[in-house]
Design a protein around this motif. Sequence first.
Motif, mmCIF file in Angstrom:
data_model
loop_
_atom_site.group_PDB
_atom_site.id
_atom_site.type_symbol
_atom_site.label_atom_id
_atom_site.label_comp_id
_atom_site.label_asym_id
_atom_site.label_seq_id
_atom_site.Cartn_x
_atom_site.Cartn_y
_atom_site.Cartn_z
ATOM 1 N N UNK A 91 11.677 8.634 3.316
ATOM 2 C CA UNK A 91 10.002 7.090 3.125
ATOM 3 C C UNK A 91 10.173 5.703 3.556
ATOM 4 N N UNK A 92 11.263 5.817 3.853
ATOM 5 C CA UNK A 92 11.464 3.583 3.730
ATOM 6 C C UNK A 92 12.008 3.129 5.356
ATOM 7 N N UNK A 93 11.597 2.371 5.938
ATOM 8 C CA UNK A 93 11.806 1.444 7.022
ATOM 9 C C UNK A 93 13.174 1.570 7.540
ATOM 10 N N UNK A 133 9.409 4.940 10.050
ATOM 11 C CA UNK A 133 10.074 5.301 8.994
ATOM 12 C C UNK A 133 10.895 6.175 10.059
ATOM 13 N N UNK A 148 5.223 6.793 -10.215
ATOM 14 C CA UNK A 148 5.442 6.118 -8.178
ATOM 15 C C UNK A 148 6.778 5.324 -8.348
ATOM 16 N N UNK B 50 1.582 0.504 7.998
ATOM 17 C CA UNK B 50 2.975 0.592 7.868
ATOM 18 C C UNK B 50 3.580 1.002 6.530
ATOM 19 N N UNK B 51 3.101 2.453 6.092
ATOM 20 C CA UNK B 51 3.181 2.980 4.465
ATOM 21 C C UNK B 51 5.063 2.689 4.553
ATOM 22 N N UNK B 52 6.358 3.043 5.568
ATOM 23 C CA UNK B 52 7.580 2.516 5.481
ATOM 24 C C UNK B 52 8.000 0.690 4.668
ATOM 25 N N UNK B 53 7.158 -0.051 5.312
ATOM 26 C CA UNK B 53 7.435 -1.138 4.988
ATOM 27 C C UNK B 53 6.387 -1.808 3.722
ATOM 28 N N UNK B 55 5.236 0.644 1.242
ATOM 29 C CA UNK B 55 6.557 1.156 -0.476
ATOM 30 C C UNK B 55 7.527 0.622 -0.335
ATOM 31 N N UNK B 56 8.261 0.443 0.949
ATOM 32 C CA UNK B 56 9.259 -0.787 0.082
ATOM 33 C C UNK B 56 9.554 -1.826 -0.625
ATOM 34 N N UNK B 57 8.215 -2.521 0.301
ATOM 35 C CA UNK B 57 8.777 -4.096 -0.806
ATOM 36 C C UNK B 57 7.635 -3.573 -2.117
ATOM 37 N N UNK B 61 5.332 4.025 -4.770
ATOM 38 C CA UNK B 61 4.574 5.324 -4.247
ATOM 39 C C UNK B 61 2.498 4.730 -4.431
ATOM 40 N N UNK B 70 1.608 -4.081 4.306
ATOM 41 C CA UNK B 70 1.812 -4.571 5.461
ATOM 42 C C UNK B 70 2.003 -3.440 6.833
ATOM 43 N N UNK B 72 4.080 -2.751 10.916
ATOM 44 C CA UNK B 72 5.692 -2.792 10.969
ATOM 45 C C UNK B 72 5.732 -4.109 10.829
ATOM 46 N N UNK B 74 5.562 -6.180 9.622
ATOM 47 C CA UNK B 74 6.345 -7.024 7.747
ATOM 48 C C UNK B 74 5.183 -8.002 7.588
ATOM 49 N N UNK B 91 1.537 8.648 1.701
ATOM 50 C CA UNK B 91 2.905 9.151 2.120
ATOM 51 C C UNK B 91 2.651 10.034 3.472
ATOM 52 N N UNK B 133 1.075 7.251 9.574
ATOM 53 C CA UNK B 133 0.717 7.413 8.394
ATOM 54 C C UNK B 133 -0.428 6.519 7.699
#
Lengths: 199, 199
Positions: A91-93, A133, A148, B50-53, B55-57, B61, B70, B72, B74, B91, B133
């Motif tokens: 899921x995460x970069x 990712x 979530x 960027x989904x990965x950035x 969702x991480x921050x 989800x 965000x 890619x 950031x 996702x 994504x």
Amino acid sequence: MSATRHEIPPRSGTAFTLDKGDRLTVIDPCGEQVADLLAFARADLDEVISSGRTLDYASRIYLTTGDPIYSNRSNVLLRIVEDTVGRHDFLLTPCSADTFRIIYGDAQPHRGCFGNLAAALEPYGIGPDRIPVAFNVFMNVTVNGETGALSVEPPLSRAGDRITFEAETDLVIGLTACSALQSNNGSFKPIAYEITRAG
Amino acid sequence: MSATRHEIPPRSGTAFTLDKGDRLTVIDPCGEQVADLLAFARADLDEVISSGRTLDYASRIYLTTGDPIYSNRSNVLLRIVEDTVGRHDFLLTPCSADTFRIIYGDAQPHRGCFGNLAAALEPYGIGPDRIPVAFNVFMNVTVNGETGALSVEPPLSRAGDRITFEAETDLVIGLTACSALQSNNGSFKPIAYEITRAG
């Protein structure tokens, strides 16, 4: 078939090629460590692993033995052929200087797995904007189905745990020993890997 | 400030630009329809959501009012400023001919949101390999926290429900009326959108 063992020092990364049929085993030598993995198709480096495609086709966020890892073009680049842990994140970069600035509040942040991957992939002509990712080997990210909420928990891997991928086409691989304290339960450790050549 | 309303016909897509400060409202005119949304920075089209950035921050989800989206790199490209639904997916990649072949078993598959986005973005110089994504507006993807199983459920949106994004920089936007039966509870419908210009 011969296997060569390599070690990635803490908070660093590397890149190498696999030919179709080669196997890559990623080993957690100390336990509770994460390795961010990327794979690009050598025939066209614009083809890269895709979390969105892979999770859609799997209908699962947790992948393990037997699961294919698809590209952005819906081709299988890697397949998981052995896995002693069964909990990895897709899921995460990769953690980056921005991650450490935004999440950890670091004033002079480490370049993270993102910077390590970018540096390792640069000789292959792969730029930082091409990093998607990653498949985060041994990373234990839980999801609360109701809210979530994501939580980065200590990896379930113990010393000697491993996962093996088989290359379904010729690949460039990027691989790190993760640089984020949150991912590996607060201590930086190495990652080991072995390549078993098909040819 | 003036708002212009547009409609995207079923199983199609469009692209347009937003300037910093402009607001985009995506409206579900009939209920239970999904819109795949992409945003690229006009200053450098290699910068994309960027989904990965994100969702991480966010450590979540599911995103809603107040949440930034965000890139890619950031940077915040969009921010959700209003949301009457509160359930969207970040996702899964846009449905494509491969999706319909692999998941639905279609022999002559539709090009899907992926093909519609690729065609709509092509005049802006954005190629299909640059499609990550998407932020899938109104798409209702549940995750089983125990097993990791994903399930695409009918959207929670009813006729007239909406979500509004504010552009935090100059953007190219791609937007679709989703082409996958699974996403919209089995019937193809249009999507409406309004742009409120800041200037």
